[in-house]
Design a protein around this motif. Structure first.
Motif, PDB file in Angstrom:
ATOM      1  N   LEU A 118      -5.019   2.897   7.018  1.00  0.00           N
ATOM      2  CA  LEU A 118      -6.016   3.011   5.962  1.00  0.00           C
ATOM      3  C   LEU A 118      -5.494   2.640   4.585  1.00  0.00           C
ATOM      4  O   LEU A 118      -6.265   2.293   3.701  1.00  0.00           O
ATOM      5  N   MET A 119      -4.175   2.747   4.389  1.00  0.00           N
ATOM      6  CA  MET A 119      -3.569   2.477   3.087  1.00  0.00           C
ATOM      7  C   MET A 119      -2.227   1.790   3.280  1.00  0.00           C
ATOM      8  O   MET A 119      -1.609   1.924   4.347  1.00  0.00           O
ATOM      9  N   PRO A 120      -1.748   1.043   2.263  1.00  0.00           N
ATOM     10  CA  PRO A 120      -0.433   0.403   2.368  1.00  0.00           C
ATOM     11  C   PRO A 120       0.652   1.415   2.733  1.00  0.00           C
ATOM     12  O   PRO A 120       0.678   2.523   2.209  1.00  0.00           O
ATOM     13  N   GLY A 121       1.523   0.995   3.626  1.00  0.00           N
ATOM     14  CA  GLY A 121       2.619   1.850   4.062  1.00  0.00           C
ATOM     15  C   GLY A 121       2.306   2.652   5.309  1.00  0.00           C
ATOM     16  O   GLY A 121       3.213   3.104   6.014  1.00  0.00           O
ATOM     17  N   MET A 122       1.016   2.840   5.596  1.00  0.00           N
ATOM     18  CA  MET A 122       0.655   3.631   6.778  1.00  0.00           C
ATOM     19  C   MET A 122       0.889   2.834   8.058  1.00  0.00           C
ATOM     20  O   MET A 122       0.686   1.620   8.095  1.00  0.00           O
ATOM     21  N   ALA A 123       1.325   3.528   9.091  1.00  0.00           N
ATOM     22  CA  ALA A 123       1.524   2.904  10.389  1.00  0.00           C
ATOM     23  C   ALA A 123       0.166   2.611  11.028  1.00  0.00           C
ATOM     24  O   ALA A 123      -0.823   3.288  10.755  1.00  0.00           O
ATOM     25  N   THR A 124       0.143   1.606  11.878  1.00  0.00           N
ATOM     26  CA  THR A 124      -1.078   1.289  12.612  1.00  0.00           C
ATOM     27  C   THR A 124      -1.181   2.190  13.841  1.00  0.00           C
ATOM     28  O   THR A 124      -0.203   2.830  14.247  1.00  0.00           O
ATOM     29  N   ASP A 125      -2.353   2.212  14.451  1.00  0.00           N
ATOM     30  CA  ASP A 125      -2.528   2.979  15.687  1.00  0.00           C
ATOM     31  C   ASP A 125      -1.591   2.464  16.772  1.00  0.00           C
ATOM     32  O   ASP A 125      -1.037   3.239  17.556  1.00  0.00           O
ATOM     33  N   THR A 126      -1.406   1.150  16.814  1.00  0.00           N
ATOM     34  CA  THR A 126      -0.516   0.544  17.805  1.00  0.00           C
ATOM     35  C   THR A 126       0.922   1.004  17.601  1.00  0.00           C
ATOM     36  O   THR A 126       1.637   1.319  18.569  1.00  0.00           O
ATOM     37  N   GLU A 127       1.352   1.071  16.348  1.00  0.00           N
ATOM     38  CA  GLU A 127       2.721   1.519  16.054  1.00  0.00           C
ATOM     39  C   GLU A 127       2.908   2.989  16.409  1.00  0.00           C
ATOM     40  O   GLU A 127       3.958   3.379  16.946  1.00  0.00           O
ATOM     41  N   LEU A 128       1.900   3.817  16.132  1.00  0.00           N
ATOM     42  CA  LEU A 128       1.995   5.236  16.492  1.00  0.00           C
ATOM     43  C   LEU A 128       2.085   5.406  18.004  1.00  0.00           C
ATOM     44  O   LEU A 128       2.860   6.230  18.499  1.00  0.00           O
ATOM     45  N   LYS A 129       1.289   4.622  18.714  1.00  0.00           N
ATOM     46  CA  LYS A 129       1.318   4.694  20.179  1.00  0.00           C
ATOM     47  C   LYS A 129       2.694   4.264  20.701  1.00  0.00           C
ATOM     48  O   LYS A 129       3.255   4.889  21.601  1.00  0.00           O
ATOM     49  N   LYS A 130       3.250   3.220  20.102  1.00  0.00           N
ATOM     50  CA  LYS A 130       4.579   2.747  20.522  1.00  0.00           C
ATOM     51  C   LYS A 130       5.633   3.817  20.263  1.00  0.00           C
ATOM     52  O   LYS A 130       6.501   4.057  21.117  1.00  0.00           O
ATOM     53  N   LEU A 131       5.576   4.471  19.097  1.00  0.00           N
ATOM     54  CA  LEU A 131       6.543   5.522  18.784  1.00  0.00           C
ATOM     55  C   LEU A 131       6.531   6.602  19.861  1.00  0.00           C
ATOM     56  O   LEU A 131       7.579   7.138  20.232  1.00  0.00           O
ATOM     57  N   THR A 148      10.156   4.769   6.320  1.00  0.00           N
ATOM     58  CA  THR A 148      10.596   4.098   5.096  1.00  0.00           C
ATOM     59  C   THR A 148       9.420   3.355   4.462  1.00  0.00           C
ATOM     60  O   THR A 148       9.169   3.477   3.257  1.00  0.00           O
ATOM     61  N   ALA A 149       8.682   2.606   5.272  1.00  0.00           N
ATOM     62  CA  ALA A 149       7.498   1.887   4.767  1.00  0.00           C
ATOM     63  C   ALA A 149       6.445   2.880   4.278  1.00  0.00           C
ATOM     64  O   ALA A 149       5.800   2.666   3.245  1.00  0.00           O
ATOM     65  N   HIS A 150       6.293   3.970   5.019  1.00  0.00           N
ATOM     66  CA  HIS A 150       5.314   4.996   4.667  1.00  0.00           C
ATOM     67  C   HIS A 150       5.646   5.613   3.307  1.00  0.00           C
ATOM     68  O   HIS A 150       4.765   5.779   2.449  1.00  0.00           O
ATOM     69  N   HIS A 151       6.906   5.941   3.107  1.00  0.00           N
ATOM     70  CA  HIS A 151       7.339   6.518   1.832  1.00  0.00           C
ATOM     71  C   HIS A 151       7.121   5.535   0.678  1.00  0.00           C
ATOM     72  O   HIS A 151       6.721   5.935  -0.416  1.00  0.00           O
ATOM     73  N   LYS A 152       7.396   4.260   0.907  1.00  0.00           N
ATOM     74  CA  LYS A 152       7.210   3.266  -0.161  1.00  0.00           C
ATOM     75  C   LYS A 152       5.747   3.201  -0.579  1.00  0.00           C
ATOM     76  O   LYS A 152       5.434   3.122  -1.778  1.00  0.00           O
ATOM     77  N   GLY A 153       4.836   3.252   0.394  1.00  0.00           N
ATOM     78  CA  GLY A 153       3.416   3.280   0.067  1.00  0.00           C
ATOM     79  C   GLY A 153       3.033   4.550  -0.661  1.00  0.00           C
ATOM     80  O   GLY A 153       2.246   4.524  -1.613  1.00  0.00           O
ATOM     81  N   GLY A 154       3.605   5.665  -0.240  1.00  0.00           N
ATOM     82  CA  GLY A 154       3.336   6.946  -0.881  1.00  0.00           C
ATOM     83  C   GLY A 154       3.855   6.995  -2.316  1.00  0.00           C
ATOM     84  O   GLY A 154       3.196   7.535  -3.213  1.00  0.00           O
ATOM     85  N   ILE A 155       5.032   6.431  -2.532  1.00  0.00           N
ATOM     86  CA  ILE A 155       5.609   6.409  -3.874  1.00  0.00           C
ATOM     87  C   ILE A 155       4.726   5.604  -4.819  1.00  0.00           C
ATOM     88  O   ILE A 155       4.480   6.012  -5.962  1.00  0.00           O
ATOM     89  N   HIS A 156       4.232   4.472  -4.349  1.00  0.00           N
ATOM     90  CA  HIS A 156       3.352   3.638  -5.177  1.00  0.00           C
ATOM     91  C   HIS A 156       2.119   4.429  -5.610  1.00  0.00           C
ATOM     92  O   HIS A 156       1.705   4.385  -6.772  1.00  0.00           O
ATOM     93  N   MET A 157       1.552   5.185  -4.669  1.00  0.00           N
ATOM     94  CA  MET A 157       0.371   5.981  -4.972  1.00  0.00           C
ATOM     95  C   MET A 157       0.709   7.132  -5.921  1.00  0.00           C
ATOM     96  O   MET A 157      -0.035   7.408  -6.876  1.00  0.00           O
ATOM     97  N   ALA A 158       1.837   7.807  -5.672  1.00  0.00           N
ATOM     98  CA  ALA A 158       2.232   8.934  -6.523  1.00  0.00           C
ATOM     99  C   ALA A 158       2.540   8.473  -7.943  1.00  0.00           C
ATOM    100  O   ALA A 158       2.204   9.147  -8.917  1.00  0.00           O
ATOM    101  N   GLU A 159       3.175   7.312  -8.074  1.00  0.00           N
ATOM    102  CA  GLU A 159       3.451   6.782  -9.406  1.00  0.00           C
ATOM    103  C   GLU A 159       2.153   6.484 -10.150  1.00  0.00           C
ATOM    104  O   GLU A 159       2.062   6.686 -11.368  1.00  0.00           O
ATOM    105  N   ALA A 160       1.139   6.020  -9.429  1.00  0.00           N
ATOM    106  CA  ALA A 160      -0.163   5.759 -10.051  1.00  0.00           C
ATOM    107  C   ALA A 160      -0.767   7.057 -10.572  1.00  0.00           C
ATOM    108  O   ALA A 160      -1.352   7.092 -11.656  1.00  0.00           O
TER     109      ALA A 160
END
Length: 199
Positions: A118-131, A148-160
């Motif tokens: 739903l947002m940058p950095g979030m894993a896809t359903d396919t990636e969650l299933k693979k995990l 790591t990707a998830h945190h980068k997306g979260g940081i961008h949002m938190a900085e905003a």
């Protein structure tokens, strides 16, 4: 132990309650389309996925370091998510935006929600299933890369939020997220390197 847990819950409740009156008597409550409300809604969703991924990897590896990191992320982000949703309740605002995620950042539709991301950095359903199919080192590496990707997306949002939000306690929480997640990205880079993998 029960007393310590009760103390933490009372403190968290006090922080949650205090935001309603943040800024002193007569302070305005954020409106539905504000950055404060948008951040609370979007970060609650973002955090929920981090909690989910962390519980998945906890059950897919016996590695102490990764399990400890996953536990810390799950607990921290579940608690923060509770505060964010609690604030929306106190403000009397909906927990879902009619405009979709990230509109408050002028980034509505940025990720398009493709495959559940739903947002940058979030894993896809396919990636969650693979995990959920991996074990041991493979699960650790995939989790560390996803987080790591998830945190980068979260940081961008938190900085905003730090720049756009108006409720002081929410801005402080957002800055705390930036600091903590940047530190965890460094730790995850070290864990990946120890496993012969790149971020």
């Amino acid at each position: 132990m029960a007393v310590a847990v009760a103390g933490v819950l009372v403190a968290a409740g006090a922080v949650t309650y205090s935001v309603a009156g943040d800024g002193g008597p007569g302070a305005e409550v954020p409106v539905a389309g504000s950055a404060d409300a948008g951040f609370a809604r979007d970060m609650a969703v973002h955090h929920q996925q981090a909690v989910e991924m962390s519980y998945i990897v906890r059950d897919r590896t016996t590695d102490v370091e990764v399990r400890r990191l996953a536990y810390d992320i799950a607990q921290t982000q579940a608690n923060q998510r509770g505060m964010l949703l609690g604030w929306l309740d106190l403000w009397g605002l909906p927990k879902v935006s009619a405009d979709g995620p990230m509109g408050w950042m002028d980034m509505a539709g940025m990720s398009g929600g493709k495959d559940g991301a739903l947002m940058p950095g979030m894993a896809t359903d396919t990636e969650l299933k693979k995990l959920g199919t991996l074990n041991g080192r493979a699960a650790e590496v995939f989790y560390l890369r996803l987080m790591t990707a998830h945190h980068k997306g979260g940081i961008h949002m938190a900085e905003a939020c730090v720049h756009k939000c108006t409720v002081d306690v929410e801005k402080r929480l957002a800055q705390g997220m930036v600091d903590a997640q940047q530190s965890e990205i460094g730790l995850m880079a070290d864990l990946l390197k120890a496993r012969g993998a790149k971020p």
